[in-house]
Design an enzyme around this catalytic site. Structure first.
Site, short mmCIF file in Angstrom:
data_model
loop_
_atom_site.label_atom_id
_atom_site.label_comp_id
_atom_site.label_asym_id
_atom_site.label_seq_id
_atom_site.Cartn_x
_atom_site.Cartn_y
_atom_site.Cartn_z
N SER A 92 1.48 -9.41 2.26
CA SER A 92 2.28 -8.15 2.46
C SER A 92 3.49 -8.73 3.40
CB SER A 92 1.92 -6.81 3.34
OG SER A 92 2.97 -5.99 3.58
N HIS A 96 13.78 -8.42 7.67
CA HIS A 96 14.87 -7.74 8.65
C HIS A 96 16.15 -8.80 8.84
CE1 HIS A 96 12.75 -4.03 9.19
NE2 HIS A 96 11.77 -4.37 9.47
N HIS A 106 11.05 -5.45 1.30
CA HIS A 106 9.70 -5.23 1.27
C HIS A 106 8.90 -5.55 0.23
CE1 HIS A 106 5.95 -2.60 1.23
NE2 HIS A 106 5.66 -3.17 1.84
N HIS A 145 17.19 -3.87 -9.49
CA HIS A 145 16.60 -3.11 -10.41
C HIS A 145 16.50 -3.81 -11.74
CE1 HIS A 145 15.41 0.52 -8.64
NE2 HIS A 145 16.07 0.48 -7.71
N GLY A 258 -9.82 -1.35 11.22
CA GLY A 258 -9.86 -2.35 12.42
C GLY A 258 -9.21 -3.73 11.99
N GLY A 259 -8.12 -3.56 11.18
CA GLY A 259 -7.22 -4.81 10.94
C GLY A 259 -6.57 -5.29 12.21
N ARG A 260 -5.76 -6.28 12.02
CA ARG A 260 -5.29 -6.74 13.30
C ARG A 260 -3.99 -6.10 13.51
NH1 ARG A 260 -1.97 -11.47 14.05
NH2 ARG A 260 -2.22 -12.50 16.19
#
Length: 299
Positions: A92, A96, A106, A145, A258-260
């Protein structure tokens, strides 16, 4: 054929390497890597480039988490997953830029598998990429696109329009009644016709991101900007934060499993501003954005 999670993981690790190399080459600065472990199972590596020549912040995250039971956010719309162990992995990223004439971008590609003894595994791929411009450049939107459409073409004529619409529907701020940006592709729950075809499509989306984004960066990075453009960029970044914290399923999934937290919130812009009832000057380039981001067919 049986889903091969290890093959997917190897691809995702090499994709992270490849994207980081390409972004660093454009910027001139380096990514700093932070490897982490998750107590409940799994871990990842987060890479961040900060205060570069082109990118104010670029975060590219790989994660692979596993556990004995599914979190509530995942079983809410998939009750058949309750009681299964799971593996979730993905890359992911959010970029910016410093120059307000370069859009924020993104991308995400992911694989999910849930298993229990004596039952067929439940698996799917998801992902996509989307663009959030601050200033309206039609040629950039068309290029973005067109790249998305071309990579979808081998998988069927209906793939691009379907995933474009899904992207438009997903990246929508209901409380503002506006799009987050000009969209791109978004897909989830992809598991037909078979594992290999789905995996190939996910790879095409992952590799297609830099083809879509970097030509826009090259086109805009030398444009001169000042305080006015920066002010508008920071104001519009507020919409990005609102979407990620209020509507984004991935953020919610990460926090609930409970990811970081540092890695999950790496998508946040480093600087942002909110201003009560701010309105752009009529007829200005800033005012043109609200029309520009409305849903339309770009190609």
């Amino acid at each position: 054929m049986k889903p091969d999670a290890q093959r997917v993981k190897q691809f995702l690790l090499s994709l992270q390497d490849d994207i980081c190399q390409q972004l660093a080459a454009v910027d001139g600065a380096d990514f700093v890597e932070d490897s982490w472990q998750r107590d409940a199972g799994g871990g990842g590596r987060s890479r961040v480039l900060r205060n570069g020549g082109v990118f104010e912040q670029a975060g590219v995250n790989f994660s692979h988490v596993h556990g004995d039971a599914m979190p509530a956010s995942a079983t809410a719309h998939r009750p058949e997953l309750a009681g299964r162990s799971f593996e979730a992995m993905g890359v992911s990223l959010v970029v910016h830029p410093l120059n307000p004439y370069i859009p924020t971008s993104h991308a995400n590609v992911r694989f999910f598998i849930a298993e229990k003894p004596g039952a067929e595994p439940v698996w799917w791929f998801g992902g996509g990429f989307d663009l959030t411009p601050y200033y309206a450049f039609e040629e950039d939107a068309i290029h973005w696109h067109r790249t998305a459409r071309d990579l979808c073409q081998p998988y069927g004529e209906d793939v691009y329009p379907r995933y474009k619409k899904w992207c438009d529907d997903y990246f929508f701020l209901k409380h503002r009644d506006e799009q987050r940006g000009i969209g791109g592709l978004f897909f989830d729950d992809l598991n037909t016709p078979d594992f290999d075809s789905c995996f190939r499509f996910m790879q095409a989306v992952g590799k297609g991101y830099t083809d879509a984004f970097l030509p826009i960066v090259e086109r805009r990075k030398a444009m001169v900007w000042g305080e006015r453009e920066r002010h508008f960029q920071l104001y519009r970044r507020g919409r990005y934060v609102e979407f990620n914290l209020v509507w984004d399923r991935g953020t919610l999934f990460g926090l609930q499993t409970g990811g970081r937290t540092e890695s999950i919130l790496m998508s946040m812009p480093p600087l942002v501003r909110w201003e009560y009832d701010w309105q752009p000057e009529e007829g200005s380039p800033e005012a043109a954005l609200s029309e520009f981001i409305k849903v339309r067919d770009w190609v």
